[in-house]
Scaffold this motif. Sequence first.
Motif, short mmCIF file in Angstrom:
data_model
loop_
_atom_site.label_atom_id
_atom_site.label_comp_id
_atom_site.label_asym_id
_atom_site.label_seq_id
_atom_site.Cartn_x
_atom_site.Cartn_y
_atom_site.Cartn_z
N ALA A 178 0.65 -1.33 -0.11
CA ALA A 178 -0.09 -0.03 0.03
C ALA A 178 0.82 1.18 0.10
N ALA A 179 1.97 1.29 0.77
CA ALA A 179 2.85 2.37 0.64
C ALA A 179 3.40 2.49 -0.47
N MET A 180 3.82 1.46 -1.18
CA MET A 180 4.51 1.54 -2.63
C MET A 180 3.61 2.10 -3.64
N VAL A 181 2.29 1.70 -3.69
CA VAL A 181 1.35 2.15 -4.57
C VAL A 181 0.78 3.62 -4.26
N GLY A 182 0.84 3.87 -2.92
CA GLY A 182 0.59 5.43 -2.58
C GLY A 182 1.58 6.31 -3.11
N ALA A 183 2.86 5.86 -3.04
CA ALA A 183 3.91 6.72 -3.51
C ALA A 183 3.90 6.92 -4.93
N ASP A 184 3.43 5.80 -5.79
CA ASP A 184 3.20 5.77 -7.26
C ASP A 184 2.24 6.90 -7.38
N ARG A 185 1.13 7.02 -6.58
CA ARG A 185 -0.09 7.98 -6.85
C ARG A 185 0.65 9.24 -6.63
N GLU A 186 1.41 9.60 -5.58
CA GLU A 186 1.90 11.06 -5.33
C GLU A 186 2.73 11.22 -6.51
N LEU A 187 3.51 10.43 -7.03
CA LEU A 187 4.59 10.70 -8.13
C LEU A 187 3.44 11.17 -9.45
N LYS A 188 2.65 10.50 -9.69
CA LYS A 188 1.58 10.61 -10.94
C LYS A 188 0.99 11.97 -10.64
N LEU A 189 0.66 12.22 -9.71
CA LEU A 189 -0.19 13.59 -9.36
C LEU A 189 0.88 14.78 -9.59
N ARG A 190 2.03 14.48 -9.49
CA ARG A 190 3.11 15.41 -9.72
C ARG A 190 3.65 15.29 -11.18
N GLU A 191 2.94 14.52 -11.83
CA GLU A 191 3.39 14.46 -13.36
C GLU A 191 4.46 13.72 -14.00
N TYR A 192 4.84 12.61 -12.91
CA TYR A 192 5.72 11.75 -13.41
C TYR A 192 5.02 10.33 -13.71
N GLU A 193 5.34 9.78 -14.62
CA GLU A 193 4.94 8.58 -15.36
C GLU A 193 5.67 7.30 -14.54
N VAL A 194 5.07 6.47 -14.12
CA VAL A 194 6.03 5.20 -13.31
C VAL A 194 5.76 4.03 -14.16
N PHE A 195 6.77 3.25 -14.38
CA PHE A 195 6.94 2.12 -14.92
C PHE A 195 7.59 0.89 -14.02
N ARG A 196 6.97 -0.03 -13.65
CA ARG A 196 7.47 -1.19 -12.89
C ARG A 196 7.73 -2.25 -13.22
N PHE A 197 8.90 -2.78 -13.23
CA PHE A 197 9.27 -4.21 -13.74
C PHE A 197 9.42 -5.16 -12.35
N GLY A 198 9.32 -6.39 -12.66
CA GLY A 198 9.57 -7.25 -11.45
C GLY A 198 11.09 -7.70 -11.54
N HIS A 199 11.39 -8.20 -10.62
CA HIS A 199 12.85 -8.66 -10.46
C HIS A 199 13.14 -9.58 -11.48
N ASP A 200 12.36 -10.66 -11.27
CA ASP A 200 12.47 -11.96 -12.21
C ASP A 200 12.24 -11.53 -13.68
N GLU A 201 11.72 -10.37 -14.15
CA GLU A 201 11.69 -10.09 -15.58
C GLU A 201 13.21 -9.73 -16.26
N LEU A 202 13.90 -9.23 -15.00
CA LEU A 202 15.23 -8.72 -15.62
C LEU A 202 16.48 -9.70 -15.02
N LYS A 203 16.11 -10.53 -14.37
CA LYS A 203 16.96 -11.49 -13.61
C LYS A 203 18.16 -12.28 -14.69
N LEU A 204 17.28 -12.77 -15.78
CA LEU A 204 18.31 -13.29 -16.79
C LEU A 204 18.45 -12.35 -18.05
N ILE A 205 19.95 -12.06 -18.33
CA ILE A 205 20.18 -11.26 -19.21
C ILE A 205 19.51 -11.40 -20.58
N ASP A 206 19.41 -12.45 -21.29
CA ASP A 206 19.00 -12.64 -22.32
C ASP A 206 17.25 -12.18 -22.42
N ASP A 207 16.59 -12.55 -21.28
CA ASP A 207 15.15 -12.07 -20.88
C ASP A 207 14.96 -10.64 -20.91
#
Length: 112
Positions: free
Chosen positions: A62-91
């Motif tokens: 909840a704290a993480m998504v709340g911080a995302d909302r705050e950033l978005k209200l300040r006109e930042y775009e937020v894109f999240r990646f899961g660790h496992d998506e980037l774990k292997l170099i080829d992936d």
Amino acid sequence: MLVVWLHWDHKTVHQRGPEALLRSRMDFLLLLPHGQRVVLEVDGSQHFIRDCGRTPDTAKYAAMVGADRELKLREYEVFRFGHDELKLIDDARTLLQQFLPDLFRRFRVNSS
């Protein structure tokens, strides 16, 4: 012109104390043309589990998504990646080779 800001703190939690990490907000910040600001986050399990175990921590989430909302209200775009998506170099390479051109098209960033 594309400007990328990256902050990496080489000190450990033990050296800084756990409270210091509460102020660590962005993994990557891209400052794009026309004042566009894009935040890229890479999330490991510490974002949603308790005490390095397997117990979900809904308050952390909840704290993480709340911080995302705050950033978005300040006109930042937020894109999240899961660790496992980037774990292997080829992936990671495959994912980013698709994502980054799509991101740049969306924000009208050209290669010149």
